[in-house]
Write a protein that holds these residues in place. Structure first.
Motif, PDB file in Angstrom:
ATOM      1  N   GLY A   1      22.499  23.110  -4.938  1.00 11.59           N
ATOM      2  CA  GLY A   1      22.300  23.886  -5.903  1.00 11.59           C
ATOM      3  C   GLY A   1      21.815  22.608  -7.255  1.00 11.59           C
ATOM      4  O   GLY A   1      21.787  22.689  -8.123  1.00 11.59           O
ATOM      5  N   ILE A   2      21.754  21.388  -6.746  1.00 10.20           N
ATOM      6  CA  ILE A   2      21.712  20.417  -8.407  1.00 10.20           C
ATOM      7  C   ILE A   2      19.865  20.674  -8.690  1.00 10.20           C
ATOM      8  O   ILE A   2      19.319  20.828  -7.423  1.00 10.20           O
ATOM      9  CB  ILE A   2      21.493  19.163  -7.434  1.00 10.20           C
ATOM     10  CG1 ILE A   2      22.875  18.415  -7.317  1.00 10.20           C
ATOM     11  CG2 ILE A   2      20.819  17.724  -8.662  1.00 10.20           C
ATOM     12  CD1 ILE A   2      23.216  17.638  -6.451  1.00 10.20           C
ATOM     13  N   ASN A   3      19.582  20.706 -10.104  1.00 11.82           N
ATOM     14  CA  ASN A   3      18.057  20.523 -10.476  1.00 11.82           C
ATOM     15  C   ASN A   3      18.000  19.953 -11.670  1.00 11.82           C
ATOM     16  O   ASN A   3      17.237  20.515 -11.786  1.00 11.82           O
ATOM     17  CB  ASN A   3      18.670  22.061 -11.017  1.00 11.82           C
ATOM     18  CG  ASN A   3      19.284  22.468 -12.282  1.00 11.82           C
ATOM     19  OD1 ASN A   3      20.259  21.766 -12.760  1.00 11.82           O
ATOM     20  ND2 ASN A   3      19.631  23.538 -12.860  1.00 11.82           N
ATOM     21  N   GLY A   4      18.656  18.830 -11.922  1.00  9.49           N
ATOM     22  CA  GLY A   4      17.759  18.113 -12.473  1.00  9.49           C
ATOM     23  C   GLY A   4      17.858  16.229 -11.420  1.00  9.49           C
ATOM     24  O   GLY A   4      18.894  16.675 -10.751  1.00  9.49           O
ATOM     25  N   ALA A   5      17.183  16.194 -11.855  1.00  9.48           N
ATOM     26  CA  ALA A   5      16.747  14.317 -11.489  1.00  9.48           C
ATOM     27  C   ALA A   5      16.920  13.560 -12.827  1.00  9.48           C
ATOM     28  O   ALA A   5      15.709  13.067 -13.266  1.00  9.48           O
ATOM     29  CB  ALA A   5      16.790  13.667 -10.222  1.00  9.48           C
ATOM     30  N   VAL A   6      17.733  12.508 -12.864  1.00  9.49           N
ATOM     31  CA  VAL A   6      17.180  11.059 -14.072  1.00  9.49           C
ATOM     32  C   VAL A   6      16.675  10.504 -13.341  1.00  9.49           C
ATOM     33  O   VAL A   6      17.868   9.937 -12.845  1.00  9.49           O
ATOM     34  CB  VAL A   6      18.385  11.361 -15.239  1.00  9.49           C
ATOM     35  CG1 VAL A   6      18.120   9.668 -16.020  1.00  9.49           C
ATOM     36  CG2 VAL A   6      18.958  12.156 -16.059  1.00  9.49           C
ATOM     37  N   LEU A   7      15.674   9.755 -13.548  1.00  6.72           N
ATOM     38  CA  LEU A   7      15.010   8.951 -12.272  1.00  6.72           C
ATOM     39  C   LEU A   7      15.455   7.155 -12.974  1.00  6.72           C
ATOM     40  O   LEU A   7      14.931   7.255 -12.088  1.00  6.72           O
ATOM     41  CB  LEU A   7      12.826   9.141 -13.112  1.00  6.72           C
ATOM     42  CG  LEU A   7      13.014  10.427 -12.387  1.00  6.72           C
ATOM     43  CD1 LEU A   7      11.532  10.729 -12.057  1.00  6.72           C
ATOM     44  CD2 LEU A   7      13.472  10.967 -10.955  1.00  6.72           C
ATOM     45  N   ASN A   8      15.864   6.720 -13.988  1.00  9.79           N
ATOM     46  CA  ASN A   8      16.303   5.363 -14.586  1.00  9.79           C
ATOM     47  C   ASN A   8      17.104   5.502 -14.869  1.00  9.79           C
ATOM     48  O   ASN A   8      18.266   6.193 -15.800  1.00  9.79           O
ATOM     49  CB  ASN A   8      14.808   4.680 -15.349  1.00  9.79           C
ATOM     50  CG  ASN A   8      14.806   6.434 -16.452  1.00  9.79           C
ATOM     51  OD1 ASN A   8      15.440   7.195 -16.849  1.00  9.79           O
ATOM     52  ND2 ASN A   8      14.824   5.114 -17.893  1.00  9.79           N
ATOM     53  N   ASN A   9      17.340   4.161 -14.601  1.00 11.16           N
ATOM     54  CA  ASN A   9      18.611   3.342 -15.577  1.00 11.16           C
ATOM     55  C   ASN A   9      18.672   3.881 -16.452  1.00 11.16           C
ATOM     56  O   ASN A   9      18.134   3.771 -17.715  1.00 11.16           O
ATOM     57  CB  ASN A   9      19.402   2.305 -15.542  1.00 11.16           C
ATOM     58  CG  ASN A   9      20.810   1.855 -15.221  1.00 11.16           C
ATOM     59  OD1 ASN A   9      21.282   2.461 -15.889  1.00 11.16           O
ATOM     60  ND2 ASN A   9      20.074  -0.003 -14.894  1.00 11.16           N
ATOM     61  N   VAL A  10      20.645   4.537 -17.054  1.00 13.51           N
ATOM     62  CA  VAL A  10      21.042   4.879 -18.731  1.00 13.51           C
ATOM     63  C   VAL A  10      21.394   2.992 -19.029  1.00 13.51           C
ATOM     64  O   VAL A  10      20.479   3.417 -20.533  1.00 13.51           O
ATOM     65  CB  VAL A  10      22.552   4.884 -18.859  1.00 13.51           C
ATOM     66  CG1 VAL A  10      22.372   6.536 -18.853  1.00 13.51           C
ATOM     67  CG2 VAL A  10      23.234   4.030 -17.715  1.00 13.51           C
ATOM     68  N   ASN A  11      21.276   2.275 -18.598  1.00  8.69           N
ATOM     69  CA  ASN A  11      20.792   0.539 -19.396  1.00  8.69           C
ATOM     70  C   ASN A  11      19.049   1.175 -19.059  1.00  8.69           C
ATOM     71  O   ASN A  11      18.714   0.291 -18.692  1.00  8.69           O
ATOM     72  CB  ASN A  11      20.995  -0.479 -18.554  1.00  8.69           C
ATOM     73  CG  ASN A  11      23.093  -0.602 -18.830  1.00  8.69           C
ATOM     74  OD1 ASN A  11      23.312  -0.142 -19.859  1.00  8.69           O
ATOM     75  ND2 ASN A  11      23.451  -1.221 -17.610  1.00  8.69           N
ATOM     76  N   ALA A  12      18.140   0.872 -19.938  1.00 12.09           N
ATOM     77  CA  ALA A  12      16.841   1.668 -20.039  1.00 12.09           C
ATOM     78  C   ALA A  12      15.935   0.435 -19.933  1.00 12.09           C
ATOM     79  O   ALA A  12      16.063   0.195 -21.542  1.00 12.09           O
ATOM     80  CB  ALA A  12      16.305   2.879 -20.384  1.00 12.09           C
ATOM     81  N   SER A  13      14.925   0.100 -18.801  1.00  8.66           N
ATOM     82  CA  SER A  13      13.446  -0.368 -19.682  1.00  8.66           C
ATOM     83  C   SER A  13      12.436   0.466 -20.770  1.00  8.66           C
ATOM     84  O   SER A  13      12.886   1.264 -19.839  1.00  8.66           O
ATOM     85  CB  SER A  13      13.315  -1.320 -18.211  1.00  8.66           C
ATOM     86  OG  SER A  13      12.067  -1.044 -18.715  1.00  8.66           O
ATOM     87  N   PRO A  14      12.846  -0.043 -21.771  1.00  9.09           N
ATOM     88  CA  PRO A  14      11.521   0.612 -22.224  1.00  9.09           C
ATOM     89  C   PRO A  14       9.757   1.145 -21.614  1.00  9.09           C
ATOM     90  O   PRO A  14       9.185   1.684 -21.842  1.00  9.09           O
ATOM     91  CB  PRO A  14      10.904   0.030 -23.462  1.00  9.09           C
ATOM     92  CG  PRO A  14      11.803  -1.419 -23.564  1.00  9.09           C
ATOM     93  CD  PRO A  14      12.548  -1.329 -22.376  1.00  9.09           C
ATOM     94  N   ARG A  15       9.769   0.282 -20.435  1.00  8.17           N
ATOM     95  CA  ARG A  15       8.759  -0.170 -20.257  1.00  8.17           C
ATOM     96  C   ARG A  15       8.400   1.650 -19.199  1.00  8.17           C
ATOM     97  O   ARG A  15       7.314   2.342 -19.404  1.00  8.17           O
ATOM     98  CB  ARG A  15       8.684  -0.827 -18.534  1.00  8.17           C
ATOM     99  CG  ARG A  15       7.536  -1.642 -18.720  1.00  8.17           C
ATOM    100  CD  ARG A  15       7.388  -2.351 -17.548  1.00  8.17           C
ATOM    101  NE  ARG A  15       9.184  -2.835 -17.509  1.00  8.17           N
ATOM    102  CZ  ARG A  15       9.572  -4.068 -16.626  1.00  8.17           C
ATOM    103  NH1 ARG A  15       9.043  -4.283 -15.234  1.00  8.17           N
ATOM    104  NH2 ARG A  15      10.708  -4.026 -15.907  1.00  8.17           N
ATOM    105  N   VAL A  16       9.697   2.395 -19.470  1.00  9.91           N
ATOM    106  CA  VAL A  16       9.769   3.634 -18.253  1.00  9.91           C
ATOM    107  C   VAL A  16       8.970   4.828 -18.808  1.00  9.91           C
ATOM    108  O   VAL A  16       8.178   5.553 -18.877  1.00  9.91           O
ATOM    109  CB  VAL A  16      11.050   4.455 -18.186  1.00  9.91           C
ATOM    110  CG1 VAL A  16      10.986   5.040 -17.453  1.00  9.91           C
ATOM    111  CG2 VAL A  16      11.256   2.804 -16.967  1.00  9.91           C
ATOM    112  N   LEU A  17       8.837   3.870 -20.797  1.00  8.72           N
ATOM    113  CA  LEU A  17       8.026   4.854 -21.289  1.00  8.72           C
ATOM    114  C   LEU A  17       6.625   4.687 -21.919  1.00  8.72           C
ATOM    115  O   LEU A  17       6.285   5.910 -22.442  1.00  8.72           O
ATOM    116  CB  LEU A  17       8.876   5.336 -22.626  1.00  8.72           C
ATOM    117  CG  LEU A  17       9.759   5.956 -22.767  1.00  8.72           C
ATOM    118  CD1 LEU A  17      10.938   6.178 -24.128  1.00  8.72           C
ATOM    119  CD2 LEU A  17      10.195   7.311 -22.073  1.00  8.72           C
TER     120      LEU A  17
END
Ligand code: GCW
Length: 712
Positions: free
Chosen positions: A191-207
């Motif tokens: 039943g899981i329906n979401g995934a946050v793909l990167n660390n909360v200590n977030a690298s700006p690069r991901v955007l």
């Protein structure tokens, strides 16, 4: 009912419906299946007991077709039957809900039908009622991956990221797609329906655009199983990526930068879920850097996301070195803003007021924020509970949290009901679990850690489930013999009485055992430096923030032990609603499991048992060690029921756990004894290690540790 007979037809998982999309990846998935026979890779989805059936479905969407194929691939009911999957509007069902009866799976949406199919198959395999109606407790059931763009995982104990590569390469291979598909399938099955793909200590690069293109590729795979993709965003991205001078959330250039970024994201990923944000916490940038508030920061993102239906999950995990009591800070910072957040902001609150400890009382924010959406954050990865080594089944801990009564709206205002929309109306309801998944062939770094992934999904779907039922299902799905070939000379009743009952008992007592040998009676954060693996009650170097050192929390001294959070201490107790504040404040009524969380008591303070705190501490540590020794013995006796590979893996981890439990007991009791100056009770098993030795080693490897690990 568990089936022990040889299947008529060998199960073949067909991925036909999305062959066009991933034909080559699916070929790999298909062909590699047999390699994973006993290494745990198939998780709780080892359903190979298949009888042929006919499935009728009134919907042609990709997800509906997957539902059809899953049903065919896992059917263990009668051969030759016809089952109808019907997708039609039914107001008694929520978007993801479904109705089951022996030959019908009905839902409002294709994703609902898929959840219905997985539940139906699980019910068949575990012998549960087939006619039911089920709606999820939370609309969004999300795994937070603390995965970094270089492939490492913060607090990950199962290898590198399944999404990001070590070499920082953004290339997507067929193997990647195959793995993401398997991951999505496993998530959807619970039943899981979401995934946050990167660390909360977030690298700006991901955007940046190249990363967003990779995110699109991941999202395209996850979507087939109904999973939405989210990203953690770094608050200072307008500076690092946009070359702006500020990230002030009220600055028009900053607002415009985020609006454009969000527009760009939705162009690439039209059903993007939204952002998760850690701001002004542990050195992360945030609105307070510009003398703005959490409301200013969160609402800026909310406004940018709103036109696209996106949400902001804004974390309440905030504390700074100046706060006299870290446990108070989230409440103090967020309560003044109740009612000021946009409706698409959800405040994400860790289960306890400090940090995923083996036991904490619930965070007082639950139920207290009445006009602000709030979601629980649980930690599936066992940062503080023995990593991938100790066998600790976390459902018991989460059940304790969800059933805790906040009394905010009278008796029965449990954490579950204060967050699932049944007490407070929230536009969005959600729950998050910090993932324990990595590239290890068994996904989680140990077989029993799979149970925690499973339990998170099941509780996110139904926050009223009890841990015993979850354990029962998981053991049957994960360990029941599949075919006559796997089946040694024992009968189903043997398996139930021996394996099932005993393993369930281990799982259900495992969390309390860990609390006992790690930090009983409300003690918390006694961990060694750096990794939060072994004990380090002494760890307090001068150059480290005091709230990152154990003495800040246990306050052991000649006069006693424990953190005074009563009105004469930090006052944190006042953050709880009555009757809890009074109950926790009074030594006669404070639950003993929270005694040293809320009180500083003398070493000779007497508990309900008549024993002193010192004696009781000694016995808790002793009981913790004894429980794990029992688990070890039990497991060895279960060898006939388990395949060799999984048996040995669990066996060797239990051995290390027994060793570590002893280390915890010796380290903590010998350390505290320096202050209590009291002898060990006569019946207590004596320490094996010297305190001085334990202070000089890394408890994970038992090798000499850097000087930092020692007392100042
Ligand atoms: O418990 C702490 C962890 C950090 C983590 C932080 C958080 C992602 O030790 O590794 O950072 O919590 O939840 O933000």
């Amino acid at each position: 009912m568990i089936i022990f007979t040889q299947p008529k037809a060998k199960a073949v998982f067909s991925f036909k419906p999305y062959r066009r999309l991933f034909s080559a990846a699916l070929f790999l998935l298909f062909s590699a299946q047999s390699l994973f026979a006993d290494n745990g890779h198939e998780l709780w989805l080892r359903n190979k007991q298949v009888n042929p059936i006919k499935v009728i479905c009134n919907n042609k969407s990709q997800t509906a077709q997957i539902a059809v194929h899953e049903l065919k691939a896992g059917w263990s009911g009668g051969a030759g039957e016809t089952v109808n999957i019907m997708i039609k509007t039914d107001r008694s069902l929520q978007q993801d809900g479904y109705k089951l009866s022996p030959h019908l799976i009905q839902a409002n949406t294709a994703t609902g039908a898929l959840y219905g199919v997985f539940d139906f198959l699980r019910r068949q395999q575990t012998g549960q009622e087939l006619s039911i109606t089920s709606n999820p407790s939370y609309q969004r059931r999300i795994l937070d991956h603390w995965d970094n763009p270089d492939g490492s995982i913060e607090r990950g104990y199962a290898g590198n990221s399944i999404f990001w590569r070590k070499e920082d390469s953004l290339t997507v291979t067929l193997d990647d797609k195959k793995l993401w598909l398997e991951y999505a399938r496993a998530d959807a099955s619970i039943g899981i329906n979401g995934a946050v793909l990167n660390n909360v200590n977030a690298s700006p690069r991901v955007l940046t655009e190249p990363y967003l293109k990779k995110v699109k590729e991941i999202a395209d795979v996850l979507r087939t199983y109904g999973i939405k993709t989210y990203l953690s965003a770094n608050f200072a991205s307008p500076i690092s990526l946009g070359k702006l001078k500020t990230a002030d959330p009220l600055d028009p250039a900053v607002i415009a930068w985020w609006n454009n970024k969000v527009k760009e994201i939705y162009k690439i990923i039209p059903d993007f879920g939204g952002f998760l944000i850690k701001a002004n916490s542990e050195g992360q940038p945030g609105p307070q850097d510009y003398k703005r508030t959490h409301v200013d920061g969160a609402n800026m993102f909310a406004d940018a996301l709103k036109p696209y239906g996106g949400i902001v999950m804004w974390r309440a995990f905030v504390y700074n070195a100046n706060e006299h009591d870290r446990a108070k800070q989230a409440y103090s910072e967020f309560m003044p803003f109740d009612g000021q957040f946009r409706s698409n902001v959800i405040i994400q609150v860790k289960n306890g007021p400090v940090d995923f400890q083996p036991r904490e009382p619930f965070s007082p924010l639950f139920g207290a924020l009445k006009k602000t959406a709030i979601m629980p954050e649980l930690q599936v990865t066992k940062e503080y509970l023995g990593e991938n080594i100790h066998l600790v089944f976390l459902a018991s801990m989460w059940e304790e949290l969800l059933k805790s009564d906040t009394y905010q709206q009278g008796a029965g205002s449990t954490v579950a009901h204060c967050t699932d929309g049944s007490i407070y109306k929230q536009q969005y309801t959600a729950i998050a679990g910090v993932s324990n998944i990595g590239l290890d062939s068994n996904w989680c770094g140990s077989n029993f850690d799979q149970a925690n992934w499973y339990a998170f999904g099941r509780l996110a779907w139904n926050n009223q489930l009890n841990s015993s039922q979850i354990a029962d299902e998981w053991i049957k799905l994960t360990f029941a013999p599949l075919t006559a070939k796997d089946q040694p000379a024992f009968k189903k009743t043997d398996w139930n009485n021996n394996f099932l009952t005993r393993v369930k008992n281990i799982m259900l007592t495992s969390r309390e055992a860990a609390v006992n040998y790690m930090m009983p009676l409300g003690l918390h954060h006694l961990f060694s430096a750096f990794r939060h693996y072994g004990p380090g009650p002494w760890y307090a170097p001068k150059n480290v923030r005091t709230d990152w050192t154990p003495p800040y929390y246990h306050k052991a001294a000649p006069d006693g032990i424990g953190f005074d959070r009563t009105q004469s201490g930090s006052g944190a107790i006042q953050q709880y609603h009555e009757p809890l504040a009074t109950q926790f404040s009074d030594l006669k009524t404070c639950p003993e499991i929270y005694l040293l969380w809320f009180h500083h008591v003398s070493w000779d303070f007497r508990l309900k048992s008549g024993a002193t705190v010192w004696e009781e501490l000694c016995h808790h540590y002793q009981n913790g060690v004894a429980s794990v020794r029992d688990f070890q013995k039990e497991w060895d006796n279960l060898q006939p029921y388990v395949d060799q590979q999984r048996f040995e893996e669990v066996q060797s981890k239990l051995r290390k756990q027994c060793h570590d439990a002893q280390v915890y007991k010796d380290a903590c009791l010998l350390y505290f004894q320096q202050y209590s100056k009291l002898p060990f009770p006569s019946d207590l098993e004596r320490p094996i290690y010297d305190l001085q030795y334990l202070e000089s080693i890394d408890p994970l490897t038992m090798e000499k540790a850097p000087v930092l690990n020692r007392r100042k």
